[in-house]
Design a protein around this motif. Structure first.
Motif, mmCIF file in Angstrom:
data_model
loop_
_atom_site.group_PDB
_atom_site.id
_atom_site.type_symbol
_atom_site.label_atom_id
_atom_site.label_comp_id
_atom_site.label_asym_id
_atom_site.label_seq_id
_atom_site.Cartn_x
_atom_site.Cartn_y
_atom_site.Cartn_z
ATOM 1 N N HIS A 1 12.044 75.775 59.283
ATOM 2 C CA HIS A 1 12.073 74.692 60.271
ATOM 3 C C HIS A 1 13.492 74.416 60.751
ATOM 4 O O HIS A 1 13.713 74.159 61.937
ATOM 5 N N GLN B 1 14.379 77.063 63.232
ATOM 6 C CA GLN B 1 13.717 76.848 64.518
ATOM 7 C C GLN B 1 14.379 75.725 65.291
ATOM 8 O O GLN B 1 14.506 75.777 66.509
ATOM 9 N N GLU B 2 14.819 74.700 64.602
ATOM 10 C CA GLU B 2 15.512 73.600 65.268
ATOM 11 C C GLU B 2 16.894 74.026 65.717
ATOM 12 O O GLU B 2 17.392 73.580 66.733
ATOM 13 N N SER C 1 9.986 76.863 53.691
ATOM 14 C CA SER C 1 9.480 76.253 54.924
ATOM 15 C C SER C 1 10.524 75.331 55.543
ATOM 16 O O SER C 1 10.662 75.266 56.756
ATOM 17 N N GLN C 2 11.311 74.631 54.715
ATOM 18 C CA GLN C 2 12.388 73.785 55.238
ATOM 19 C C GLN C 2 13.442 74.644 55.933
ATOM 20 O O GLN C 2 13.958 74.291 56.992
#
Length: 141
Positions: A30, A33-34, A26-27
């Motif tokens: 994210h 996505q960033e 999940s990190q």
């Protein structure tokens, strides 16, 4: 060791490891996505820079040709207007004695007026060419 005890410890270890793996996944998602908008922003900025560079290159290559072509067109047009004006002035000069006679009086006036109009067009065309050249020199210096 008892089989039930080994199974419990192994089960707990698998559950902990799977939790760590889910957190890291999940990190990573994210962070991707960033990073995606920044990549898109960099890509857009690069695209704008390429477009601006191409526009400036086109302007630096095309503008001197367009300017020279415009000035040359005005000068050639002025030359043709001068030749037509000269033709009509010559016709008016040949009929200069018709001023007093009534038959060719209108033809003489027509030749003179049309000759003057063509001389005006010639003068204005050369004047515009010189003014265009002068403005170009003032703009570059």
């Amino acid at each position: 060791m008892e089989p039930t005890r080994v199974g419990r410890k192994l089960g707990i270890g698998v559950r902990v490891a799977s939790g760590i793996l889910r957190d890291r996944a999940s990190q990573a998602a994210h962070s991707m996505q960033e990073e995606a908008p920044s990549y898109a922003a960099r890509s857009a900025q690069t695209g704008r820079a390429v477009a601006t560079g191409a526009k400036n290159f086109g302007r630096s290559v095309w503008m001197p040709f367009a300017h020279a072509g415009g000035v040359l067109w005005l000068e050639i047009t002025g030359l043709f207007f001068f030749l037509f004006g000269l033709f009509f002035a010559q016709g008016a000069y040949r009929m200069r004695h018709a001023w007093h006679s009534g038959a060719d009086h209108t033809r003489l006036i027509t030749y003179a007026v049309v000759g003057l109009v063509f001389f005006y067009f010639s003068f204005s065309s050369f004047y515009r060419a010189r003014r265009k050249e002068k403005l170009k020199r003032q703009g570059t210096n």
